[in-house]
Design a protein around this motif. Sequence first.
Motif, short mmCIF file in Angstrom:
data_model
loop_
_atom_site.label_atom_id
_atom_site.label_comp_id
_atom_site.label_asym_id
_atom_site.label_seq_id
_atom_site.Cartn_x
_atom_site.Cartn_y
_atom_site.Cartn_z
N GLY A 116 0.81 -1.22 0.00
CA GLY A 116 0.00 0.00 0.00
C GLY A 116 0.84 1.27 0.00
N VAL A 117 1.95 1.25 0.73
CA VAL A 117 2.85 2.41 0.75
C VAL A 117 3.44 2.64 -0.64
N VAL A 118 3.85 1.58 -1.31
CA VAL A 118 4.39 1.71 -2.67
C VAL A 118 3.35 2.32 -3.60
N LEU A 119 2.13 1.81 -3.55
CA LEU A 119 1.08 2.30 -4.44
C LEU A 119 0.70 3.74 -4.12
N LEU A 120 0.91 4.17 -2.88
CA LEU A 120 0.61 5.55 -2.52
C LEU A 120 1.43 6.53 -3.36
N GLY A 121 2.61 6.13 -3.79
CA GLY A 121 3.45 7.01 -4.59
C GLY A 121 2.83 7.41 -5.91
N PHE A 122 1.92 6.61 -6.45
CA PHE A 122 1.29 6.94 -7.72
C PHE A 122 0.29 8.09 -7.59
N GLN A 123 0.00 8.53 -6.38
CA GLN A 123 -0.90 9.66 -6.19
C GLN A 123 -0.15 10.99 -6.17
N PHE A 340 10.02 -0.79 0.73
CA PHE A 340 8.79 -0.14 0.29
C PHE A 340 8.99 1.37 0.12
N VAL A 341 9.99 1.95 0.79
CA VAL A 341 10.31 3.36 0.56
C VAL A 341 10.93 3.54 -0.82
N VAL A 342 11.81 2.61 -1.20
CA VAL A 342 12.38 2.64 -2.55
C VAL A 342 11.27 2.49 -3.59
N GLY A 343 10.32 1.59 -3.33
CA GLY A 343 9.20 1.42 -4.24
C GLY A 343 8.33 2.66 -4.32
N PHE A 344 8.14 3.34 -3.18
CA PHE A 344 7.36 4.59 -3.16
C PHE A 344 8.02 5.64 -4.04
N VAL A 345 9.33 5.80 -3.93
CA VAL A 345 10.06 6.79 -4.73
C VAL A 345 9.95 6.44 -6.22
N ALA A 346 10.07 5.17 -6.54
CA ALA A 346 9.95 4.75 -7.94
C ALA A 346 8.55 5.04 -8.48
N ALA A 347 7.53 4.83 -7.66
CA ALA A 347 6.16 5.12 -8.09
C ALA A 347 5.97 6.61 -8.32
N VAL A 348 6.54 7.44 -7.45
CA VAL A 348 6.46 8.90 -7.64
C VAL A 348 7.13 9.30 -8.94
N ALA A 349 8.28 8.70 -9.23
CA ALA A 349 9.00 9.02 -10.47
C ALA A 349 8.17 8.65 -11.69
N LEU A 350 7.55 7.48 -11.67
CA LEU A 350 6.72 7.06 -12.81
C LEU A 350 5.53 7.99 -13.00
N ARG A 351 4.90 8.38 -11.89
CA ARG A 351 3.76 9.30 -12.00
C ARG A 351 4.22 10.67 -12.51
N SER A 352 5.36 11.13 -12.03
CA SER A 352 5.85 12.46 -12.43
C SER A 352 6.25 12.49 -13.89
N LEU A 353 6.76 11.38 -14.42
CA LEU A 353 7.16 11.32 -15.83
C LEU A 353 5.96 11.20 -16.77
N GLY A 354 4.80 10.89 -16.23
CA GLY A 354 3.60 10.80 -17.05
C GLY A 354 3.51 9.57 -17.91
N VAL A 355 4.20 8.51 -17.52
CA VAL A 355 4.21 7.29 -18.34
C VAL A 355 3.08 6.33 -17.95
N VAL A 356 2.37 6.62 -16.89
CA VAL A 356 1.29 5.75 -16.44
C VAL A 356 -0.03 6.33 -16.93
N PRO A 357 -0.81 5.60 -17.73
CA PRO A 357 -2.09 6.11 -18.24
C PRO A 357 -3.06 6.42 -17.09
N ALA A 358 -3.95 7.36 -17.34
CA ALA A 358 -4.91 7.78 -16.32
C ALA A 358 -5.79 6.63 -15.83
N PRO A 359 -6.32 5.76 -16.70
CA PRO A 359 -7.13 4.64 -16.18
C PRO A 359 -6.34 3.72 -15.25
#
Length: 418
Positions: A116-123, A340-359
Amino acid sequence: MTQPAPPSTRTEALATRGVPAVTAAPPAPAPDRRPGAPRGPRDLVPGLVLVGAATLLVLAGARLVPTVSPLVVALVLGALVAPVLGRLATTRRGAATVAATRPGVAWTSRVVLRVGVVLLGFQLSLPEVLGLGWRGLVVVTTTLAVTFAGTLALGRVLRVPRVTTLLVATGFSVCGAAAISAMQGVVDRPGRTPDEVREDDDGVATALALVTVYGTLAIVVLPWLAGLLGLTDDRAGLWIGASVQEVAQVVTAAGTISAPALATATVAKLARVALLAPLVAVAGVVVARGARRAASALAATAALGAPDAAPSSGAEDGEPRGVGAGAEAEKRRVAPVPWFVVGFVAAVALRSLGVVPAPVLAVLVTASTLAFVAAMFALGLGVDVPTLVRTGRRSLVLGALSAVLVTATALVGLLLLA
């Protein structure tokens, strides 16, 4: 009849005669004796069914109280279900049923929580956070640092348990229940005793309760104070976003002022969430160092106190707790930065780069909520409510002081910089 000499006497006699003594082989590694440790994937099923049913119930009921985090509702439900399971475990047939749920519940409280912490990064999107401007970022960063450090100091003065103080400081300074859940992953260190596990679970319950109580008060008090102080909508939104705990509480409080206030408050809240990773990483390093020092001290004490004693891996089955305990703890040392902190940072990076589709982002946000709710219910099953009520006065004072500290620090920074 002459009794055979004990092993130590025979060894000494052989050594005296010049016969080399035969030393015993080192003991085999002890099996995993943690309560609820699964032997295979099938052992997880009963507990996962229980947690899954509770998660659906919580999400269905959370719509009735939108200002209360579903994580808090899940923890309360777990605390209410725990005594029922305890009474069921006293019966012959019920004991087996309750025991069957433990592996799945324990796995949820550890693994699912970290997912859940990792997935939080996508927000979180860094461009949105940077849009707050350097003055707003300074206000948010300073408020977080002062609140976290000040709450830790106040907890020591009030003699609140260390874990409870850490979780309260994290929840009030960062982002409420989600931050508490992330820090709980650091607190959940290997080698804890059952009493320590219970105390840590009580700390999670206390921190979540305080975030809910004082965050709900802030929904009413802060918009009123913003009008009384004559703050502009942008300043009021920054104040609320930098000081109120839960995202839902921020949205509700700022939404009562105006749409511009809501927009600024939301971005300020995202900036606080962005600081969750470095805060948890630093805490992880501190916990890891403490674990290594404790293991080294245990090994040194055992070596000085019983230099001739054979190494031991534990105190069960009559084995002395000695050097082997320290070595075992050293083997299970805590990682300096949790995965999970490393995973959180990676999720933030993916969201910030805009590579994850909105759906896909929408699905990931929902999955994060599901993971946190399930983990909070699992943790709630370990909460000792009578102890929590009996020892909660100091924690209540700590929450009040922390709420005043975060609110006052954000307001002072706002007036000086923004």
